[in-house]
Design a protein around this motif. Structure first.
Motif, short mmCIF file in Angstrom:
data_model
loop_
_atom_site.label_atom_id
_atom_site.label_comp_id
_atom_site.label_asym_id
_atom_site.label_seq_id
_atom_site.Cartn_x
_atom_site.Cartn_y
_atom_site.Cartn_z
N GLY A 18 0.83 -1.21 0.00
CA GLY A 18 0.00 0.00 0.00
C GLY A 18 0.87 1.26 0.00
N LEU A 19 1.94 1.21 0.80
CA LEU A 19 2.84 2.37 0.83
C LEU A 19 3.54 2.55 -0.52
N MET A 20 3.94 1.43 -1.13
CA MET A 20 4.58 1.52 -2.46
C MET A 20 3.59 2.07 -3.49
N SER A 21 2.31 1.76 -3.30
CA SER A 21 1.29 2.29 -4.20
C SER A 21 1.28 3.82 -4.10
N LEU A 22 1.40 4.33 -2.86
CA LEU A 22 1.46 5.79 -2.67
C LEU A 22 2.69 6.39 -3.37
N VAL A 23 3.83 5.67 -3.22
CA VAL A 23 5.07 6.15 -3.86
C VAL A 23 4.85 6.24 -5.37
N LEU A 24 4.28 5.17 -5.96
CA LEU A 24 4.08 5.16 -7.42
C LEU A 24 3.09 6.25 -7.83
N TYR A 25 2.07 6.48 -6.98
CA TYR A 25 1.10 7.52 -7.31
C TYR A 25 1.77 8.90 -7.29
N SER A 26 2.65 9.12 -6.31
CA SER A 26 3.32 10.43 -6.27
C SER A 26 4.28 10.57 -7.46
N LEU A 27 4.89 9.45 -7.91
CA LEU A 27 5.73 9.53 -9.12
C LEU A 27 4.86 9.89 -10.32
N LYS A 28 3.67 9.30 -10.38
CA LYS A 28 2.78 9.59 -11.52
C LYS A 28 2.46 11.09 -11.57
N ARG A 29 2.26 11.68 -10.37
CA ARG A 29 1.90 13.11 -10.34
C ARG A 29 3.09 14.00 -10.68
N ASN A 30 4.29 13.55 -10.33
CA ASN A 30 5.45 14.43 -10.49
C ASN A 30 6.31 14.16 -11.71
N TYR A 31 6.24 12.95 -12.24
CA TYR A 31 7.08 12.64 -13.40
C TYR A 31 6.39 13.12 -14.68
N PRO A 32 7.14 13.30 -15.76
CA PRO A 32 6.51 13.74 -17.02
C PRO A 32 5.46 12.74 -17.50
N ALA A 33 4.42 13.27 -18.17
CA ALA A 33 3.32 12.41 -18.64
C ALA A 33 3.82 11.38 -19.65
N SER A 34 5.01 11.63 -20.25
CA SER A 34 5.54 10.67 -21.23
C SER A 34 5.89 9.33 -20.56
N ILE A 35 6.06 9.34 -19.22
CA ILE A 35 6.34 8.07 -18.52
C ILE A 35 5.00 7.50 -18.10
N GLU A 36 4.49 6.57 -18.90
CA GLU A 36 3.14 6.04 -18.67
C GLU A 36 3.18 4.77 -17.81
N GLY A 37 2.02 4.40 -17.29
CA GLY A 37 1.90 3.12 -16.57
C GLY A 37 1.98 3.26 -15.06
N LEU A 38 2.47 4.42 -14.58
CA LEU A 38 2.66 4.56 -13.12
C LEU A 38 1.33 4.48 -12.38
N GLY A 39 0.28 5.10 -12.96
CA GLY A 39 -1.04 5.08 -12.32
C GLY A 39 -1.59 3.65 -12.25
N ASP A 40 -1.36 2.88 -13.32
CA ASP A 40 -1.86 1.49 -13.33
C ASP A 40 -1.13 0.66 -12.28
N TRP A 41 0.20 0.84 -12.20
CA TRP A 41 0.97 0.10 -11.20
C TRP A 41 0.48 0.44 -9.79
N SER A 42 0.24 1.75 -9.58
CA SER A 42 -0.20 2.19 -8.25
C SER A 42 -1.56 1.56 -7.93
N ALA A 43 -2.51 1.62 -8.88
CA ALA A 43 -3.84 1.04 -8.65
C ALA A 43 -3.75 -0.47 -8.48
N ALA A 44 -2.83 -1.11 -9.23
CA ALA A 44 -2.68 -2.57 -9.13
C ALA A 44 -2.30 -2.96 -7.70
#
Ligand SMILES: Nc1nc2c(ncn2[C@@H]2O[C@H](COP(=O)(O)OP(=O)(O)OP(=O)(O)O)[C@@H](O)[C@H]2O)c(=O)[nH]1
Length: 380
Positions: A18-44
């Motif tokens: 769950g904590l790693m999901s938060l980390v991935l979600y914060s990466l999704k918000r802060n990394y460029p949109a060209s890096i895709e998949g972070l939101g799916d990994w976080s939700a997974a």
């Protein structure tokens, strides 16, 4: 009997997931949109966390929830992690057929938990589904070019998860269950199975963070080293490349050449055709020159319409031939606006030649080419 409680393992790894999901979600918000998949990994990870919690509630929650709903969440979580990797690597996911399959499997699971209860059949279904999902996922990550540490970790974890499921499936046939066998049977085998699943999920999330960080580094390096308009190398990169190439040539007694190229009367192109057409002429020029250079050659943009080509292991005669080819290709270019180029060529001659000396010499030759009427190659 084991001293470790499988529910505790599930709960602790679930919380960390769950904590790693938060980390991935914060990466999704802060990394460029060209890096895709972070939101799916976080939700997974959230789905897997929720599925794990329901599994841990076995005996306390209705079977439909702790067996069927939990399986649906776990398989959906594994699938969403796969979708995340597909998006990350630029592969278009085909969600509908996969979700239909997972829903179908969950319904069969429901049948074997409510209508015709069979722990063995449920185990077969779970291990086959998990093995398939981790197997295709491992294959996807594996076939994305050369293996880096982060991708190696992801592939390793997924292959391990695949192997653990196959082992569990095989042992379930070779060592039949007692009729009253249950999921939280505390045999070493069952504990290993649960722990391997939980830790694989956790390690995969770490590899996902590392893969995203690697991608960000590559994108930043590209931005720092490439001109955003023409995609030619930047002056900073060319300075470093020229310096290390000169050093290498000096050590091995080889010759290297520098070409300074400047488009002729470029101001007129902007004035007559407009700035956008001028931009396009610069882009066309870089594409044309890159097509004429060899693999180890490098082309950089030094200023507005001034470019430098570094040609390692190249004699003066060879460099002049390359420069003439470039000049000829520009003169013949069919696309409007037409634009010629003047080129100054030089090579390293003395041991104490520095990059600055070479650039100054090539620049002097370019100046002569301009003074002699442009659309020429001059040597210094
Ligand atoms: N469209 C466009 N124009 C640029 C860019 N960078 C520089 N320029 C233009 O390039 C022109 C360079 O003009 P000058 O330095 O006078 O040189 P020139 O007209 O090519 O003349 P010679 O070099 O003497 O043949 C200027 O008008 C700049 O505005 C760019 O990124 N895009």
């Amino acid at each position: 009997m084991s001293a470790i409680d499988p529910r505790t393992v599930l709960l602790l790894t679930g919380i960390m997931g769950g904590l790693m999901s938060l980390v991935l979600y914060s990466l999704k918000r802060n990394y460029p949109a060209s890096i895709e998949g972070l939101g799916d990994w976080s939700a997974a990870l959230l789905l897997l966390f929720a599925g794990g919690l329901l599994v841990a509630g076995r005996g306390k929650l209705p079977n439909v929830v702790s067996i069927s709903v939990s399986s649906f969440l776990l398989w959906s979580g594994l699938y969403l992690a796969y979708v995340g990797s597909q998006r990350f690597f630029g592969v278009k996911p085909r969600i509908a057929p996969w979700m239909a399959l997972i829903t179908g499997l969950a319904l069969v699971q429901l049948w074997f938990s409510v209508v015709e209860p069979s722990y063995h059949m449920r185990l077969v279904l779970t291990t086959v589904a998990t093995a398939c999902l981790s197997g295709v996922h491992a294959w996807l990550v594996f076939r994305q070019g050369s293996i880096t540490f982060s991708r190696g970790l992801a592939v390793g974890v997924l292959v391990f998860l695949f192997g653990a499921q196959v082992m569990r499936l095989v042992t379930s046939f070779s060592a039949p269950f007692p009729l009253n066998a249950e999921f939280f049977d505390t045999s070493t085998l069952q504990l290993t199975y649960i722990t391997s699943f939980a830790f694989s999920v956790l390690l995969f999330s770490i590899s996902a963070v590392l893969m995203a960080t690697d991608r960000l580094r590559i994108e930043l390096e590209h931005l720092a080293n490439h001109d955003s308009l023409t995609n030619a190398l930047t002056r900073r990169h060319m300075d470093d490349a020229c310096r290390s190439e000169l050093e290498r040539c000096r050590r091995h007694g080889h010759s290297m050449a520098l070409l300074i190229m400047d488009l002729d009367h470029f101001k007129e192109i902007n004035d007559i055709y407009g700035h956008q057409a001028g931009d396009q002429a610069l882009i066309n020029f870089v594409a044309r020159v890159n097509a004429l250079l060899r693999g180890p050659d490098q082309l950089g943009r030094f200023g507005g319409e001034e470019f430098v080509a570094l040609l390692p292991e190249t004699s003066l005669d060879e460099a002049i031939a390359v420069a003439e080819r470039i000049r000829g290709a520009c003169t013949l270019a069919g696309q409007a606006p037409a634009c010629t180029v003047s080129i100054g060529v030089t090579t390293n001659r003395k041991d104490n030649d520095s990059v600055d000396t070479l650039l100054a010499r090539a620049d002097a030759a370019l100046y002569r080419a301009k003074a002699a009427g442009r659309n020429r190659v001059e040597v210094a």
